[in-house]
Write a protein that holds these residues in place. Structure first.
Motif, PDB file in Angstrom:
ATOM      1  N   PRO A 188       0.836  -1.215   0.000  1.00 26.04           N
ATOM      2  CA  PRO A 188       0.000   0.000   0.000  1.00 26.04           C
ATOM      3  C   PRO A 188       0.867   1.260   0.000  1.00 26.04           C
ATOM      4  O   PRO A 188       1.987   1.269   0.511  1.00 26.04           O
ATOM      5  CB  PRO A 188      -0.800  -0.131   1.300  1.00 26.04           C
ATOM      6  N   ILE A 189       0.337   2.335  -0.569  1.00 24.59           N
ATOM      7  CA  ILE A 189       1.061   3.599  -0.680  1.00 24.59           C
ATOM      8  C   ILE A 189       0.499   4.578   0.352  1.00 24.59           C
ATOM      9  O   ILE A 189      -0.725   4.772   0.427  1.00 24.59           O
ATOM     10  CB  ILE A 189       0.928   4.192  -2.097  1.00 24.59           C
ATOM     11  N   PHE A 190       1.405   5.195   1.141  1.00 26.15           N
ATOM     12  CA  PHE A 190       1.018   6.144   2.178  1.00 26.15           C
ATOM     13  C   PHE A 190       1.603   7.519   1.857  1.00 26.15           C
ATOM     14  O   PHE A 190       2.626   7.644   1.168  1.00 26.15           O
ATOM     15  CB  PHE A 190       1.508   5.680   3.552  1.00 26.15           C
ATOM     16  N   SER A 191       0.953   8.558   2.400  1.00 19.18           N
ATOM     17  CA  SER A 191       1.452   9.918   2.245  1.00 19.18           C
ATOM     18  C   SER A 191       2.565  10.177   3.264  1.00 19.18           C
ATOM     19  O   SER A 191       2.891   9.317   4.093  1.00 19.18           O
ATOM     20  CB  SER A 191       0.308  10.921   2.442  1.00 19.18           C
ATOM     21  N   ASN A 192       3.157  11.392   3.201  1.00 17.86           N
ATOM     22  CA  ASN A 192       4.223  11.735   4.150  1.00 17.86           C
ATOM     23  C   ASN A 192       3.728  11.749   5.587  1.00 17.86           C
ATOM     24  O   ASN A 192       4.497  11.556   6.528  1.00 17.86           O
ATOM     25  CB  ASN A 192       4.808  13.104   3.796  1.00 17.86           C
ATOM     26  N   ARG A 193       2.448  12.025   5.758  1.00 18.86           N
ATOM     27  CA  ARG A 193       1.885  12.042   7.112  1.00 18.86           C
ATOM     28  C   ARG A 193       1.491  10.645   7.590  1.00 18.86           C
ATOM     29  O   ARG A 193       0.985  10.499   8.692  1.00 18.86           O
ATOM     30  CB  ARG A 193       0.666  12.952   7.155  1.00 18.86           C
ATOM     31  N   GLY A 194       1.642   9.664   6.732  1.00 17.19           N
ATOM     32  CA  GLY A 194       1.280   8.309   7.121  1.00 17.19           C
ATOM     33  C   GLY A 194      -0.141   7.930   6.784  1.00 17.19           C
ATOM     34  O   GLY A 194      -0.608   6.868   7.194  1.00 17.19           O
ATOM     35  N   ASP A 195      -0.871   8.777   6.016  1.00 12.39           N
ATOM     36  CA  ASP A 195      -2.242   8.452   5.624  1.00 12.39           C
ATOM     37  C   ASP A 195      -2.231   7.577   4.382  1.00 12.39           C
ATOM     38  O   ASP A 195      -1.420   7.767   3.457  1.00 12.39           O
ATOM     39  CB  ASP A 195      -3.038   9.732   5.332  1.00 12.39           C
ATOM     40  N   PHE A 196      -3.163   6.633   4.333  1.00 11.07           N
ATOM     41  CA  PHE A 196      -3.290   5.758   3.169  1.00 11.07           C
ATOM     42  C   PHE A 196      -3.797   6.574   1.980  1.00 11.07           C
ATOM     43  O   PHE A 196      -4.774   7.320   2.092  1.00 11.07           O
ATOM     44  CB  PHE A 196      -4.257   4.615   3.482  1.00 11.07           C
ATOM     45  N   ARG A 197      -3.163   6.414   0.823  1.00 11.79           N
ATOM     46  CA  ARG A 197      -3.480   7.243  -0.339  1.00 11.79           C
ATOM     47  C   ARG A 197      -4.486   6.589  -1.286  1.00 11.79           C
ATOM     48  O   ARG A 197      -4.773   7.119  -2.353  1.00 11.79           O
ATOM     49  CB  ARG A 197      -2.200   7.573  -1.103  1.00 11.79           C
ATOM     50  N   GLY A 198      -5.022   5.430  -0.929  1.00  8.22           N
ATOM     51  CA  GLY A 198      -6.104   4.844  -1.706  1.00  8.22           C
ATOM     52  C   GLY A 198      -5.665   3.941  -2.840  1.00  8.22           C
ATOM     53  O   GLY A 198      -6.505   3.546  -3.658  1.00  8.22           O
ATOM     54  N   TYR A 199      -4.389   3.589  -2.929  1.00  9.40           N
ATOM     55  CA  TYR A 199      -3.976   2.650  -3.966  1.00  9.40           C
ATOM     56  C   TYR A 199      -2.797   1.829  -3.472  1.00  9.40           C
ATOM     57  O   TYR A 199      -2.120   2.187  -2.510  1.00  9.40           O
ATOM     58  CB  TYR A 199      -3.643   3.354  -5.284  1.00  9.40           C
ATOM     59  N   CYS A 200      -2.569   0.712  -4.152  1.00  8.04           N
ATOM     60  CA  CYS A 200      -1.509  -0.200  -3.730  1.00  8.04           C
ATOM     61  C   CYS A 200      -1.143  -1.109  -4.893  1.00  8.04           C
ATOM     62  O   CYS A 200      -1.800  -1.123  -5.937  1.00  8.04           O
ATOM     63  CB  CYS A 200      -1.959  -1.027  -2.519  1.00  8.04           C
ATOM     64  N   TYR A 201      -0.058  -1.864  -4.703  1.00 12.95           N
ATOM     65  CA  TYR A 201       0.394  -2.873  -5.651  1.00 12.95           C
ATOM     66  C   TYR A 201       0.182  -4.255  -5.026  1.00 12.95           C
ATOM     67  O   TYR A 201       0.482  -4.457  -3.847  1.00 12.95           O
ATOM     68  CB  TYR A 201       1.869  -2.699  -6.001  1.00 12.95           C
ATOM     69  N   VAL A 202      -0.329  -5.193  -5.827  1.00 13.35           N
ATOM     70  CA  VAL A 202      -0.515  -6.568  -5.363  1.00 13.35           C
ATOM     71  C   VAL A 202       0.317  -7.476  -6.258  1.00 13.35           C
ATOM     72  O   VAL A 202       0.074  -7.559  -7.466  1.00 13.35           O
ATOM     73  CB  VAL A 202      -2.009  -6.990  -5.410  1.00 13.35           C
ATOM     74  N   GLU A 203       1.294  -8.140  -5.655  1.00 10.12           N
ATOM     75  CA  GLU A 203       2.203  -9.008  -6.402  1.00 10.12           C
ATOM     76  C   GLU A 203       1.822 -10.473  -6.148  1.00 10.12           C
ATOM     77  O   GLU A 203       1.690 -10.896  -4.998  1.00 10.12           O
ATOM     78  CB  GLU A 203       3.649  -8.746  -5.988  1.00 10.12           C
ATOM     79  N   PHE A 204       1.665 -11.227  -7.240  1.00  8.62           N
ATOM     80  CA  PHE A 204       1.313 -12.646  -7.157  1.00  8.62           C
ATOM     81  C   PHE A 204       2.529 -13.504  -7.479  1.00  8.62           C
ATOM     82  O   PHE A 204       3.558 -13.012  -7.988  1.00  8.62           O
ATOM     83  CB  PHE A 204       0.187 -12.972  -8.145  1.00  8.62           C
ATOM     84  N   LYS A 205       2.367 -14.768  -7.212  1.00 11.18           N
ATOM     85  CA  LYS A 205       3.450 -15.710  -7.497  1.00 11.18           C
ATOM     86  C   LYS A 205       3.446 -16.125  -8.961  1.00 11.18           C
ATOM     87  O   LYS A 205       4.509 -16.354  -9.552  1.00 11.18           O
ATOM     88  CB  LYS A 205       3.320 -16.948  -6.603  1.00 11.18           C
ATOM     89  N   GLU A 206       2.238 -16.216  -9.569  1.00 11.22           N
ATOM     90  CA  GLU A 206       2.115 -16.664 -10.955  1.00 11.22           C
ATOM     91  C   GLU A 206       1.391 -15.607 -11.774  1.00 11.22           C
ATOM     92  O   GLU A 206       0.554 -14.849 -11.261  1.00 11.22           O
ATOM     93  CB  GLU A 206       1.351 -17.998 -11.035  1.00 11.22           C
ATOM     94  N   GLU A 207       1.693 -15.598 -13.069  1.00 12.84           N
ATOM     95  CA  GLU A 207       1.094 -14.606 -13.963  1.00 12.84           C
ATOM     96  C   GLU A 207      -0.400 -14.842 -14.154  1.00 12.84           C
ATOM     97  O   GLU A 207      -1.180 -13.907 -14.265  1.00 12.84           O
ATOM     98  CB  GLU A 207       1.805 -14.634 -15.323  1.00 12.84           C
ATOM     99  N   LYS A 208      -0.823 -16.125 -14.180  1.00 10.07           N
ATOM    100  CA  LYS A 208      -2.259 -16.400 -14.373  1.00 10.07           C
ATOM    101  C   LYS A 208      -3.095 -15.875 -13.205  1.00 10.07           C
ATOM    102  O   LYS A 208      -4.259 -15.509 -13.380  1.00 10.07           O
ATOM    103  CB  LYS A 208      -2.480 -17.901 -14.555  1.00 10.07           C
ATOM    104  N   SER A 209      -2.488 -15.818 -12.015  1.00 13.22           N
ATOM    105  CA  SER A 209      -3.214 -15.258 -10.878  1.00 13.22           C
ATOM    106  C   SER A 209      -3.448 -13.767 -11.073  1.00 13.22           C
ATOM    107  O   SER A 209      -4.518 -13.233 -10.748  1.00 13.22           O
ATOM    108  CB  SER A 209      -2.435 -15.507  -9.596  1.00 13.22           C
ATOM    109  N   ALA A 210      -2.449 -13.072 -11.627  1.00 13.85           N
ATOM    110  CA  ALA A 210      -2.611 -11.639 -11.885  1.00 13.85           C
ATOM    111  C   ALA A 210      -3.678 -11.393 -12.941  1.00 13.85           C
ATOM    112  O   ALA A 210      -4.489 -10.464 -12.834  1.00 13.85           O
ATOM    113  CB  ALA A 210      -1.280 -11.034 -12.316  1.00 13.85           C
ATOM    114  N   LEU A 211      -3.709 -12.240 -13.975  1.00 14.38           N
ATOM    115  CA  LEU A 211      -4.743 -12.091 -15.009  1.00 14.38           C
ATOM    116  C   LEU A 211      -6.134 -12.338 -14.439  1.00 14.38           C
ATOM    117  O   LEU A 211      -7.103 -11.660 -14.790  1.00 14.38           O
ATOM    118  CB  LEU A 211      -4.466 -13.058 -16.167  1.00 14.38           C
TER     119      LEU A 211
END
Length: 971
Positions: free
Chosen positions: A737-760
């Motif tokens: 997850p992405i946070f601001s300088n104040r530590g607030d959640f900015r409403g977006y994130c990255y999700v990394e999977f083990k396999e490409e078919k899971s991402a699809l």
């Protein structure tokens, strides 16, 4: 038909005249007498409850003793006179409702529910003759369900008194078994035929009924067993020498078919048979058991699913089609249609299989006829029916009558009428022998073409307020037939002139069609005339028409013809280019006008802000930190409200709270008592930023990573809440997850999977609701390498997520109150059919927009819902309901220099920094948006020169917040 009392009185006399009878006939007479007595009492009781004690029992054919008996039974509970007025009022109410339903049916005979309600009320009122007529009328229009048929049959069986009545019941059974495949009706048919075994040919009749029942539903794995057992019990009860062999044959036939409880049947056969079971029977039984294991998954899926089980039946049909047994394929189609009789695609698939595989005339035509009776609004079923009748040589008069019925079926769009007319005209054309100059069939074809054009103009256009045939396809076909088959080019030219006068003269393809027809069947002079008219009238592709004209004159024309053609084409193309230039200039002027309006709005905001600053009273002790902070973030008042709220309402860090004290002043307002210097605040923010963990992204893992956005800012511990959602797609390696300088959640994130078919697979979760907001899931793409990537069009070839074509089974509802929930709307829509899906349209924040899409099970339910829901009031809002037909989404073209074919270069269109936007504002940093005396128009306008702006920016001295504070203190 004689009344029950008269029949009872005449029975002894009839018996005395008949003389001695066989034992079977005497039993039948006794059974008939018992049924008539029960029926007469039932009629008396029903009539007594309806009419009250004033009913004349003798007129209705009930004895006084029976009337007294029912009166005593009624008086045991309550006095009839006490409720006499209630019965009269209820009867009057029912009569009024009956009259209303009859009037409604006289207007619209295809109202299914109206038929059902009328039969129910007439049956309740005891109107036996009218009930029969109503049922007969409904059965001629619609196929009846198993429940309606059984109710009708039970009523007729109860009233059957003699041989004629029995034959009438037999006829009803024959009609009933043709509508749908109903094992219960076949079972009733067999049991009823057993009651007539004492009559002439009764035994053969019973065996014929049971054999037909077995051929129809004997393969039914779950309900066929009852028919086999009933047939065996009947044969076992007959006292004759050949009965044993008949029972043996039934056992062996049944054991060769995969049915449920086969083991019990085999055990029963072993116990019943005195001789050992033959080896061939055991082999067939074991083979059937193996087949049963293959069929069990599909049967169990049907048993576990809820009606109508269309998906389960489709899978079962696919399985049977692979095996290829015609009897079993026909059976599974019939079983599926019992619960999905209003699904046109299922009828189309069934009839297509019969047309191409079995090709049995009676069976094929019967299925086609049942299809149009179940789904009369589907034009494809009528067209296929006409083709099937022609294919099997049905009389022309019958086909014509069927076509007339199709015109009255009530199609839901104008193009359907064009399609059915085309199918009928094609049939009439195939009947004509064009070797003859004139024939009865040719005259009928021409009359049909004339009638079709009048019908589409008068009936269809008035009903739908649109032309079902805007391209005049029917008229084009008529012109081609006249030119190619009848050698009547004069008639073809007249028809094509009529086509052009209906708004088609501006299309190049229409002129080229006419030109090709003249080339094939006309002469050069008319070809030249057609192309000259095309050059003057065509507005979509004039260059192409001009090229065709020049090509023709180059190969066939004289020098004079060539000169005329060149002059006309040049004049036309010059005029076209001039029009296009004017359109481009007009568009550029509109863009410039928008930019000027945006600049004016910006200046007005700046003046308003300056005026506000002058009115604002500031103490000298407050100018330090507040002014510096204001200059730090820039002078722009247009800071986004959401960001400003988040800064104001955010809780200060633990290190800040001890240095800031707030005290209430005399006016009740909060005043800062101790504020840190700006330099310390800046150092603290920098240290906070350094302490914040950095989220690094490895671009090499883009294929197994998805980007998730539009999440709620208030989400606590995004990793913990999102992980269960995405683990359903596959193993999740990490959620960042992405946070601001104040530590607030900015409403977006990255999700990394083990396999490409899971991402699809995770991409399918796009728009899934998370804490009341639609979550956006996109591929992880580096925009610096792919600047043209847009989230809304990330799928290959996809422009928009939802369908943008006509969907006859889906409704679009507008005008809904924002407080209307999905459950409330679904409850309203369920009253008009089975709702497969319902979607409330929301904005990016997940708030409703007052719109909804409702998907019904079929087109019929959707059309009924439109008629009944359009204009309905929901929570004081009047809603609008229509068949879903969204407009095509236009992809904006990139501004680029366009050049007309054969014409001069067009002027490039002027756009702002973000393309052709609404405000034309560029996203420059706020620090660079301050007004400058040297170049007041250089902020967003097109006149800004980057070469000059760059040195100016480098030469400006850097100033800190303290420097700005000193400047203000000097004033």
């Amino acid at each position: 038909m004689a009344t029950a009392a008269e029949t009872s009185a005449s029975e002894p006399e009839a018996e005395s005249k008949a003389g001695p009878k066989a034992d079977g006939e005497e039993d039948e007479v006794k059974a008939a007498r018992t049924r008539r007595k029960v029926l007469s009492r039932a009629v008396a009781a029903a009539t007594y409850k309806t009419m009250g004690p004033a009913w004349d029992q003798q007129e209705e054919g009930v004895s006084e003793s029976d009337g007294d008996e029912y009166a005593m039974a009624s008086s045991a509970e309550s006095s009839p006179g006490e409720y006499e007025w209630e019965y009269d009022e209820e009867e009057e109410k029912n009569q009024l409702e009956i009259e209303r339903l009859e009037e409604q049916l006289s207007i619209n005979v295809y109202d299914y529910n109206c038929h059902v309600d009328l039969i129910r009320l007439l049956r309740l009122e005891g109107e036996l003759t009218k009930v029969r007529m109503a049922r007969q009328k409904m059965s001629e229009i619609f196929p009846l369900t198993e429940e309606l048929w059984l109710e009708w049959l039970h009523d007729e069986i109860s009233m059957a008194q003699d041989g004629l009545d029995r034959e009438h019941v037999y006829d009803l059974f024959e009609k009933a078994v043709k509508d749908y495949i109903c094992p219960n009706i076949w079972l009733e048919y067999g049991q009823y035929s057993v009651g007539g075994i004492g009559q002439k040919g009764g035994l053969e009749k019973v065996r014929s009924v049971f054999e037909r029942a077995l051929s129809s539903v004997g393969l039914h794995m779950t309900k066929g067993l009852a028919l086999w057992e009933a047939y065996r019990e009947f044969e076992s009860a007959i006292v004759e020498a050949a009965r044993l062999e008949k029972v043996h044959s039934l056992f062996r036939r049944q054991l060769a078919i995969p049915l449920y409880d086969m083991e019990a049947t085999f055990a029963e056969y072993e116990e019943w048979s005195e001789d050992p079971i033959p080896e061939s029977v055991i082999q067939n039984y074991n083979k059937a058991l193996q087949q049963l294991e293959k069929y069990k998954p599909y049967e169990e899926a049907l048993l576990q699913a809820e009606a109508p089980r269309l998906a389960e039946y489709q899978a079962y049909i696919d399985f049977e089609m692979k095996i290829g047994d015609p009897a079993r394929i026909q059976l599974i189609f019939e079983r599926a249609l019992v619960e999905n009789c209003l699904v046109p695609d299922l009828w189309i698939r069934y009839s297509q299989y019969l047309d191409r595989q079995l090709k049995v005339k009676d069976l094929v035509l019967s299925v086609h006829n049942r299809a149009i009776r179940n789904c009369p609004w589907t034009v494809a079923l009528w067209s296929r029916y006409l083709l099937a009748m022609e294919r099997h040589g049905v009389d022309h008069q019958v086909i014509s009558v069927t076509f007339e019925k199709a015109l009255n079926a009530g199609f839901i769009q104008a193009t359907d009428y064009v399609e059915i007319w085309q199918a009928y005209l094609d049939y009439l054309r195939r009947r004509v022998d064009f070797k003859q100059d004139s024939s009865k069939e040719l005259e009928e074809l021409r009359a049909a073409f004339t009638r079709a054009l009048e019908y589409l103009k008068q009936e269809v256009e008035e009903r739908f307020n649109e032309s079902g045939d805007p391209s005049c396809v029917i008229m084009q076909n008529w012109a081609r037939i006249e030119a190619r088959l009848c050698n009547n080019m004069q008639k073809a030219r007249e028809l094509w002139d009529s086509i052009m006068t209906r708004g088609n003269a501006k299309y190049a393809n229409m002129w080229l069609e006419y030109y090709n027809l003249e080339r094939a069947h006309g002469d050069t002079q008319h070809c030249r005339k057609a192309l000259h008219r095309a050059v003057q009238c065509t507005s979509d592709y004039p260059e192409h028409v001009c090229e065709v004209l020049l090509t023709m004159e180059r190969t066939e024309g004289s020098l004079e013809d060539w000169d005329i053609a060149v002059q006309k084409t040049e004049t036309r193309l010059a005029r076209v280019n001039e029009q296009r230039m004017k359109a481009a200039e007009k568009e550029a002027a509109l863009v410039q006008q928008e930019e000027e309006k945006a600049e004016q709005r910006k200046r007005a905001r700046a003046e308003k802000k300056a005026l506000k600053k002058k009115k604002k009273i500031r103490g000298p002790e407050k100018r330090g930190a507040d002014e510096d902070d204001e200059k730090e973030w820039g002078d722009d008042e247009e800071e986004q409200p959401s960001k400003r709220r988040r800064v104001e309402n955010s809780i200060p860090a633990a290190g800040e709270t001890q240095n800031v004290e707030v005290a209430a002043g005399p006016a009740g307002k909060c005043a800062a008592v101790d504020v840190e210097p700006p330099s310390k605040q800046k150092e603290k923010a920098a240290s906070l930023k350094r302490d914040m963990p950095k989220v690094l992204h490895d671009s090499s893992k883009d294929s197994i990573t998805v980007f998730v956005s539009n999440l709620p800012y208030s989400m606590q511990e995004p990793d913990t809440k999102l992980r269960p959602l995405f683990e359903a797609c596959g193993e999740v390696v990490q959620i960042r997850p992405i946070f601001s300088n104040r530590g607030d959640f900015r409403g977006y994130c990255y999700v990394e999977f083990k396999e490409e078919k899971s991402a699809l697979q995770a991409l399918e979760m796009d728009r899934k609701s998370v804490e009341g907001r639609p979550m956006f899931v996109s591929p992880c793409v580096d925009k610096s390498k792919n600047p043209d990537f847009k989230r809304k069009t990330w799928r290959p070839g996809e422009v928009f997520r939802y369908s943008t074509s006509l969907e006859k089974h889906k409704l679009f509802i507008s005008g809904l109150p924002f407080s209307c929930t999905k459950e409330e709307l679904e409850e309203i829509c369920k009253a008009h059919g089975t709702v497969k899906d319902l979607r409330l349209v929301t904005n990016r924040a997940g708030k409703p927009k007052g719109l909804a899409y409702v998907e019904y099970e079929n087109e019929s339910q959707a059309s009924q819902a439109v008629m009944k829901m359009d204009g309905m009031t929901i929570k004081e809002n009047i809603i609008k309901v229509a068949i879903s037909n969204p407009p095509q989404r236009k992809v904006p073209e990139k501004p680029e220099t366009r050049k007309a074919p054969g014409g001069p270069m067009l002027l490039p269109q002027t756009y702002g920094a973000r393309g052709k936007g609404r405000t034309q504002l560029s996203l420059l940093p706020r620090a660079l948006q301050r007004p400058s005396a040297a170049a007041p128009q250089a902020e967003n306008g097109p006149a800004a020169a980057p070469a000059v702006a760059a040195p100016a920016a480098t030469e400006a001295p850097k100033m800190s917040n303290a420097d700005f504070a000193k400047l203000f203190l000097r004033k």
